[in-house]
Design an enzyme around this catalytic site. Structure first.
Site, PDB file in Angstrom:
ATOM      1  N   LYS A 157     -14.262  -7.198  -3.805  1.00 45.83           N
ATOM      2  CA  LYS A 157     -14.493  -7.435  -2.383  1.00 45.83           C
ATOM      3  C   LYS A 157     -16.004  -7.589  -2.212  1.00 45.83           C
ATOM      4  CE  LYS A 157     -10.633  -4.513  -0.777  1.00 45.83           C
ATOM      5  NZ  LYS A 157     -10.135  -3.906  -2.037  1.00 45.83           N
ATOM      6  N   LYS A 216       0.867  -1.177   0.000  1.00 40.16           N
ATOM      7  CA  LYS A 216       0.000   0.000   0.000  1.00 40.16           C
ATOM      8  C   LYS A 216       0.903   1.227   0.000  1.00 40.16           C
ATOM      9  CE  LYS A 216      -4.287  -1.753   1.986  1.00 40.16           C
ATOM     10  NZ  LYS A 216      -5.167  -1.226   0.934  1.00 40.16           N
TER      11      LYS A 216
END
Length: 353
Positions: free
Chosen positions: A260, A152
């Site tokens: 997701k 990230k």
């Protein structure tokens, strides 16, 4: 079926803050559905876990809507998808709890993964933080045998993030370690392409969401010009109708989408994304969204029914100090499950702690 639902809210605590470009999470509010078929005595547990500041359904009336959705399931024995399409985490919780009622087991679908015969390859996730903290995570993941590492980025200085990538590539070429990065929309449109070109020097597999969602023209241009494959993630949130999904993918034409279920329409909505993506030759992989082990188990078991050959993003269940104990283990770079070790009474006891 004669279904009876109970809603049990819990707050889980991160071992250390989970940093994203939107800030850091220290706790996680989750609503569990404990569903009983009073005729067969089958029991299911589903997880509803919207993410604040990210999910389209993280709204003040969430619990009220959840109670309404559970009442509808009690009455109808099925999910009213059209009524709750803007609450994907509720849909996901209901889908998986009904699947568990049907299977009467935490082995939700009959796959090699659910039978404990095969693992799911996953990426090692490197959380945002200081340079030293990110370096520490990278070394840990590589030492454990991960062949795909996802960083990230967007929280510390870009040059320091480049230095991290450079340090990995010095010892681990692209044929040894696959590198993915996730910007969480942190790049500004005016300098996104130059940053993508800089990142491309390090043989990056893909970058997730380089600029914030909602900028379709900008994202489409980046997908055409970027030397790195672009994957959409946050861009898909709140796009819940099939026509909108098709319009978005036809307009932007990304290399990948990342699904997701909690954020992207539950299982039904995610399947719709996959169908459209395949028609447009767009790849995909499945990722969890900071669920507890109950939600992670359901996502992993559904993921195992698909044919995606890529590393999935399913290793986040280890982040909490007070997670429910389920036999989900990571061996090298694969997630494994052993349904024979599940004790549903222990899980119910944990829900009420």
């Amino acid at each position: 079926m004669r279904l009876k639902a109970q809603i049990i809210p819990k707050t889980l605590h991160f071992k250390r803050p989970a940093g994203t470009s939107r800030g850091a999470y220290t706790t996680r509010d989750i609503w569990y559905i404990l569903l009983t078929d009073e005729k067969t005595k089958n029991i299911g547990i589903g997880e509803c876990a919207p993410l604040p500041d990210l999910s389209c359904d993280a709204l003040p009336d969430y619990e009220e809507v959840l109670r309404s959705a559970c009442a509808d399931v009690e009455q109808n024995g099925q999910i009213l998808y059209d009524k709750y399409e803007n609450y994907p985490s509720i849909i996901f919780g209901l889908e998986t709890v009904l699947q568990q009622i049907e299977s009467n087991s935490f082995q939700l679908w009959n796959t090699r993964f659910s039978r404990g015969e095969q693992g799911i390859p996953i990426n090692g996730l490197i959380w945002m933080g200081s340079y030293d903290y990110m370096q520490e995570q990278i070394e840990e993941k590589l030492a454990k045998g991960f062949r795909c590492v996802k960083l990230k980025i967007g929280a510390i200085d870009f040059d320091k993030e480049i230095a991290l990538l450079s340090s990995i590539r010095k010892d681990y070429p692209a044929d040894k370690i696959e590198l993915r990065v996730d910007a969480n929309g942190a790049f500004l449109p005016q300098d996104a392409l130059s940053k993508l070109k800089e990142l491309s020097k390090y043989n990056i597999h893909s970058i997730e969401q380089p600029v914030r969602q909602g900028q379709w023209e900008t994202m489409a241009e980046l997908c055409r010009e970027s030397p790195i494959h672009i994957a959409l993630d946050e861009e898909l949130i709140g796009i819940n109708k099939i026509e909108q999904k098709k319009e978005l993918l036809e307009k932007i034409r990304p290399a990948y989408i990342i699904l997701k279920p909690t954020l992207h329409g539950g299982i039904k909505g995610s399947k719709e994304w996959i169908t459209i993506a395949k028609e447009l030759n767009v790849g995909y992989w499945i990722t969890s969204a900071l669920e507890s082990n109950i939600g992670l188990n359901a996502i992993a078991q559904w993921c195992a029914t698909l044919d995606s050959p890529l590393h999935q993003g399913l290793g986040t269940g280890l982040l909490f100090t007070d997670n429910v104990d389920l036999p989900l283990t990571i061996q090298k770079d694969q997630l494994w499950f052993d349904s024979s070790l599940v004790n549903i009474n222990d899980i119910i006891s944990w829900l009420y702690q």
